[in-house]
Design a protein around this motif. Structure first.
Motif, PDB file in Angstrom:
ATOM      1  N   ARG A 214       0.847  -1.209   0.000  1.00 21.13           N
ATOM      2  CA  ARG A 214       0.000   0.000   0.000  1.00 21.13           C
ATOM      3  C   ARG A 214       0.876   1.250   0.000  1.00 21.13           C
ATOM      4  NH1 ARG A 214      -2.895   3.738   3.014  1.00 21.13           N
ATOM      5  NH2 ARG A 214      -5.088   3.914   2.408  1.00 21.13           N
TER       6      ARG A 214
ATOM      7  N   ILE B 289       1.278   4.189  -2.884  1.00 21.84           N
ATOM      8  CA  ILE B 289       1.112   5.619  -2.581  1.00 21.84           C
ATOM      9  C   ILE B 289       2.350   6.388  -3.029  1.00 21.84           C
ATOM     10  CG2 ILE B 289       0.956   7.312  -0.709  1.00 21.84           C
ATOM     11  CD1 ILE B 289      -0.840   5.190   0.752  1.00 21.84           C
TER      12      ILE B 289
ATOM     13  N   LEU C 261      -4.194   4.189 -11.744  1.00 20.29           N
ATOM     14  CA  LEU C 261      -3.916   2.975 -10.973  1.00 20.29           C
ATOM     15  C   LEU C 261      -2.941   2.071 -11.724  1.00 20.29           C
ATOM     16  CD1 LEU C 261      -7.480   2.127  -9.634  1.00 20.29           C
ATOM     17  CD2 LEU C 261      -5.537   2.972  -8.317  1.00 20.29           C
TER      18      LEU C 261
ATOM     19  N   PRO D  13      -3.595  -2.727  -7.109  1.00 17.86           N
ATOM     20  CA  PRO D  13      -4.134  -1.585  -6.360  1.00 17.86           C
ATOM     21  C   PRO D  13      -5.572  -1.786  -5.883  1.00 17.86           C
ATOM     22  CG  PRO D  13      -2.929  -0.803  -8.268  1.00 17.86           C
ATOM     23  CD  PRO D  13      -3.033  -2.299  -8.399  1.00 17.86           C
TER      24      PRO D  13
ATOM     25  N   HIS E 293      -6.152  -2.514  -2.277  1.00 19.69           N
ATOM     26  CA  HIS E 293      -5.807  -1.494  -1.285  1.00 19.69           C
ATOM     27  C   HIS E 293      -6.608  -0.204  -1.406  1.00 19.69           C
ATOM     28  CE1 HIS E 293      -2.376  -3.842   0.064  1.00 19.69           C
ATOM     29  NE2 HIS E 293      -2.182  -4.136  -1.210  1.00 19.69           N
ATOM     30  N   PHE E 294      -7.177   0.052  -2.591  1.00 16.03           N
ATOM     31  CA  PHE E 294      -7.865   1.317  -2.825  1.00 16.03           C
ATOM     32  C   PHE E 294      -9.157   1.068  -3.584  1.00 16.03           C
ATOM     33  CE2 PHE E 294      -3.251   1.985  -3.250  1.00 16.03           C
ATOM     34  CZ  PHE E 294      -3.040   2.709  -2.089  1.00 16.03           C
ATOM     35  N   ASP E 295     -10.131   1.888  -3.295  1.00 16.32           N
ATOM     36  CA  ASP E 295     -11.401   1.826  -4.012  1.00 16.32           C
ATOM     37  C   ASP E 295     -11.304   2.751  -5.223  1.00 16.32           C
ATOM     38  OD1 ASP E 295     -14.017   1.368  -4.734  1.00 16.32           O
ATOM     39  OD2 ASP E 295     -14.850   2.748  -3.259  1.00 16.32           O
TER      40      ASP E 295
ATOM     41  N   GLY F 117      -9.897   6.461  -4.349  1.00 18.21           N
ATOM     42  CA  GLY F 117      -9.330   5.910  -3.115  1.00 18.21           C
ATOM     43  C   GLY F 117      -7.831   6.121  -3.038  1.00 18.21           C
ATOM     44  N   LEU F 118      -7.162   5.967  -4.167  1.00 17.53           N
ATOM     45  CA  LEU F 118      -5.717   6.230  -4.207  1.00 17.53           C
ATOM     46  C   LEU F 118      -5.438   7.706  -3.955  1.00 17.53           C
ATOM     47  CD1 LEU F 118      -2.768   5.420  -4.741  1.00 17.53           C
ATOM     48  CD2 LEU F 118      -3.223   5.758  -7.191  1.00 17.53           C
ATOM     49  N   ARG F 119      -6.235   8.588  -4.557  1.00 17.85           N
ATOM     50  CA  ARG F 119      -6.039  10.028  -4.345  1.00 17.85           C
ATOM     51  C   ARG F 119      -6.231  10.406  -2.885  1.00 17.85           C
ATOM     52  NH1 ARG F 119      -9.618  13.455  -7.211  1.00 17.85           N
ATOM     53  NH2 ARG F 119      -8.206  15.142  -6.708  1.00 17.85           N
TER      54      ARG F 119
ATOM     55  N   ALA G 160      -5.685   8.415  -0.310  1.00 23.57           N
ATOM     56  CA  ALA G 160      -4.502   7.897   0.388  1.00 23.57           C
ATOM     57  C   ALA G 160      -3.281   8.782   0.138  1.00 23.57           C
ATOM     58  CB  ALA G 160      -4.215   6.460  -0.053  1.00 23.57           C
TER      59      ALA G 160
END
Length: 195
Positions: free
Chosen positions: A16, A20, A37, A51, A54-56, A60-62, A64
């Motif tokens: 994760r 990031i 992603l 990804p 770990h992220f939606d 979700g990545l943004r 994080a």
């Protein structure tokens, strides 16, 4: 062999966190448009599906990335405050210098942490992560608030000055006439803060 090293580099730590960091690198290199992603997965040396664990999605990545950005932002302000004069005004100058340094040194990350507008659920998540950074401003302004003044008035004046200057500077609005940070920070003395 090189491909194998790339594919397994996340095993040395947290996947994760690696994703990031890959996202932050992509932002630094190409701005928000470069953040996907798939590119994060490739940069971290994992499958394009990794990804999703770990992220939606990209939002979700943004979020994080914004969370990590706010941690770095807070640290930058505190580092500058701790390195400067240890009076209330000196610490205020310090956090403002740290604020401007962060915006100048990592403009794409700065942009991400202040760019959530559309999705109210995402805004709520980002605000939770932003709270400790805002608390630095609140704590630093507190000794300078005149009696009988709402602290929010002073906090808003300081934040507006430094944030506005950072954005104007980042977007090239000053052109060749960019005032030095110290000249702008001298305006803090004109805000209605206690002597």
């Amino acid at each position: 062999m090189a491909d194998q090293k790339t594919k397994t580099r996340h095993h040395h730590g947290n996947l994760r966190a690696a994703l990031i960091e890959a996202g932050i690198d992509l932002l630094s290199e190409g701005g928000v448009e470069a953040l996907t992603l798939r590119k994060c997965a490739a940069r971290a040396g994992v499958s394009h599906a990794a990804p999703a664990h770990h992220f939606d999605g990209i939002d979700g990545l943004r979020v994080a990335i914004a969370e990590e950005g706010f941690l770095r932002f807070r640290k930058r302000m505190l580092d500058f405050a701790d390195a400067g004069e240890q009076s209330p005004r000196g610490r205020l100058q310090g956090i403002c210098k740290g604020y401007l340094a962060f915006a100048r040194e990592d403009p794409a990350l700065y942009d991400v942490i202040f760019s959530f507008r559309a999705n109210s659920e995402l805004i709520e998540q980002v605000q939770v992560n932003a709270a400790p950074a805002y608390q630095v401003l609140r704590d630093t302004c507190a000794p300078l608030v005149p009696p009988g003044t709402d602290p929010l008035v002073i906090e808003t004046q300081v934040w507006s000055l430094v944030h506005g200057y950072a954005l104007l500077n980042m977007t090239g609005r000053f052109g060749a006439c960019t005032p030095p940070d110290d000249a702008v920070l001298a305006l803090l003395d004109r805000i209605g803060i206690a002597a």
